[in-house]
Design an enzyme around this catalytic site. Sequence first.
Site, PDB file in Angstrom:
ATOM      1  N   LYS A  32       0.848  -1.194   0.000  1.00  0.00           N
ATOM      2  CA  LYS A  32       0.000   0.000   0.000  1.00  0.00           C
ATOM      3  C   LYS A  32       0.883   1.243   0.000  1.00  0.00           C
ATOM      4  CE  LYS A  32      -2.305   1.690   3.786  1.00  0.00           C
ATOM      5  NZ  LYS A  32      -2.109   3.144   3.837  1.00  0.00           N
ATOM      6  N   ASP A  59      -3.515   4.393  -1.849  1.00  0.00           N
ATOM      7  CA  ASP A  59      -4.442   4.848  -0.797  1.00  0.00           C
ATOM      8  C   ASP A  59      -4.469   6.376  -0.756  1.00  0.00           C
ATOM      9  OD1 ASP A  59      -5.879   5.117   1.577  1.00  0.00           O
ATOM     10  OD2 ASP A  59      -4.230   4.467   2.868  1.00  0.00           O
ATOM     11  N   LYS A  61      -7.585   8.174  -1.069  1.00  0.00           N
ATOM     12  CA  LYS A  61      -8.882   8.577  -0.486  1.00  0.00           C
ATOM     13  C   LYS A  61      -9.478   9.813  -1.179  1.00  0.00           C
ATOM     14  CE  LYS A  61      -7.695   6.926   4.195  1.00  0.00           C
ATOM     15  NZ  LYS A  61      -6.258   6.683   4.088  1.00  0.00           N
ATOM     16  N   ASP A  64     -14.195  14.590  -4.033  1.00  0.00           N
ATOM     17  CA  ASP A  64     -14.372  15.862  -4.746  1.00  0.00           C
ATOM     18  C   ASP A  64     -15.669  15.753  -5.548  1.00  0.00           C
ATOM     19  OD1 ASP A  64     -13.877  18.359  -6.084  1.00  0.00           O
ATOM     20  OD2 ASP A  64     -11.728  18.038  -5.846  1.00  0.00           O
ATOM     21  N   THR A 119     -11.337   6.031  11.156  1.00  0.00           N
ATOM     22  CA  THR A 119     -11.324   5.537  12.549  1.00  0.00           C
ATOM     23  C   THR A 119     -10.875   6.626  13.512  1.00  0.00           C
ATOM     24  OG1 THR A 119      -9.210   4.551  11.977  1.00  0.00           O
ATOM     25  CG2 THR A 119     -11.075   3.062  12.143  1.00  0.00           C
ATOM     26  N   ARG A 211       3.657  -1.043  10.551  1.00  0.00           N
ATOM     27  CA  ARG A 211       4.790  -1.141  11.473  1.00  0.00           C
ATOM     28  C   ARG A 211       5.115  -2.531  12.005  1.00  0.00           C
ATOM     29  NH1 ARG A 211       2.407   3.939  14.455  1.00  0.00           N
ATOM     30  NH2 ARG A 211       0.609   2.884  13.564  1.00  0.00           N
TER      31      ARG A 211
HETATM   32  O1  C5P Z   1       1.643   0.714  11.015  1.00  0.00           O
HETATM   33  P1  C5P Z   1       0.208   0.287  10.976  1.00  0.00           P
HETATM   34  O2  C5P Z   1       0.042  -1.218  10.880  1.00  0.00           O
HETATM   35  O3  C5P Z   1      -0.627   0.895  12.090  1.00  0.00           O
HETATM   36  O4  C5P Z   1      -0.321   0.869   9.593  1.00  0.00           O
HETATM   37  C1  C5P Z   1      -1.651   0.793   9.197  1.00  0.00           C
HETATM   38  C2  C5P Z   1      -1.842   1.475   7.869  1.00  0.00           C
HETATM   39  O5  C5P Z   1      -3.234   1.517   7.575  1.00  0.00           O
HETATM   40  C3  C5P Z   1      -1.361   2.923   7.825  1.00  0.00           C
HETATM   41  O6  C5P Z   1      -0.917   3.183   6.488  1.00  0.00           O
HETATM   42  C4  C5P Z   1      -2.611   3.719   8.142  1.00  0.00           C
HETATM   43  O7  C5P Z   1      -2.593   5.002   7.581  1.00  0.00           O
HETATM   44  C5  C5P Z   1      -3.690   2.852   7.489  1.00  0.00           C
HETATM   45  N1  C5P Z   1      -5.040   3.004   8.063  1.00  0.00           N
HETATM   46  C6  C5P Z   1      -5.316   2.773   9.391  1.00  0.00           C
HETATM   47  N2  C5P Z   1      -6.591   2.905   9.854  1.00  0.00           N
HETATM   48  C7  C5P Z   1      -7.579   3.265   9.029  1.00  0.00           C
HETATM   49  C8  C5P Z   1      -7.308   3.488   7.685  1.00  0.00           C
HETATM   50  C9  C5P Z   1      -6.013   3.349   7.227  1.00  0.00           C
HETATM   51  O8  C5P Z   1      -4.436   2.419  10.158  1.00  0.00           O
HETATM   52  N3  C5P Z   1      -8.803   3.353   9.488  1.00  0.00           N
END
Ligand code: C5P
Length: 233
Positions: A32, A59, A61, A64, A119, A211
Amino acid sequence: MGKDVIIALDFKNGQEALAFLDRFTGRKLYVKVGMELYYAEGPSIIQEIKKRGHKLFLDLKLHDIPNTVEKAMAVLSRLDVDMVNLHAAGTIEMMKAALRGLTRADGTRPLLMAVTQLTSTSQERMTEELLIREKIDDVVIKYAENADIAGLDGVVCSPLEAGKIHDVCGTDFLTVTPGVRFDEASKGDQVRVTTPAKAKELGSDYIVVGRPITQAKDPIAAYDRCVKEFVEV
Ligand code: C5P
């Protein structure tokens, strides 16, 4: 549709992202690319990743007026990405326009997912600032239904919402779920987390993992653990 693990390439530039990917010698991944990396590098980072044979969820999003989203989606479709997304808040008309823009001359197109409520948006803020007075869970389901009516392929949501969304929109309507951790202790800034195994049990179709893989001592072992728990078991 097969389940898959999508690695969130949340790196600040292309050099770091490609160095990370090149550690997975010979492996074909699903990754992603979000706003930070895309705005830093532009379309060239997409071409570099696709050239290496990986699948890609862009991603960005979009949100518009329908005409602008339709044209922007046509540009993204030409980049040969596999999945893109938009805000369901843009309305059914905007989502339908996005689908038209994405569809290539040969009828193929990337998967199109909707973000329902972010979220990071709490019930309180949604009510007080956005004047949306319904329960946030009901808003998420309503926006998912709108995406389904518009013909989209699914939504990005919490694994904890995946079951309800499948009940309402059908099992073919895909759920892409971030917020995955191997254990509760390592949740960091994510509030509600599930393990890859739990996400599978709850019916997620794709997990997005950042992460826990990118910051792991051994990213390849961490990725393999996700695949083992989410795809193979
Ligand atoms: O590092 P981590 O596992 O928390 O990354 C989750 C990824 O998913 C990040 O790129 C974050 O921006 C994305 N994301 C999220 N929650 C959402 C939508 C997208 O954590 N509701």
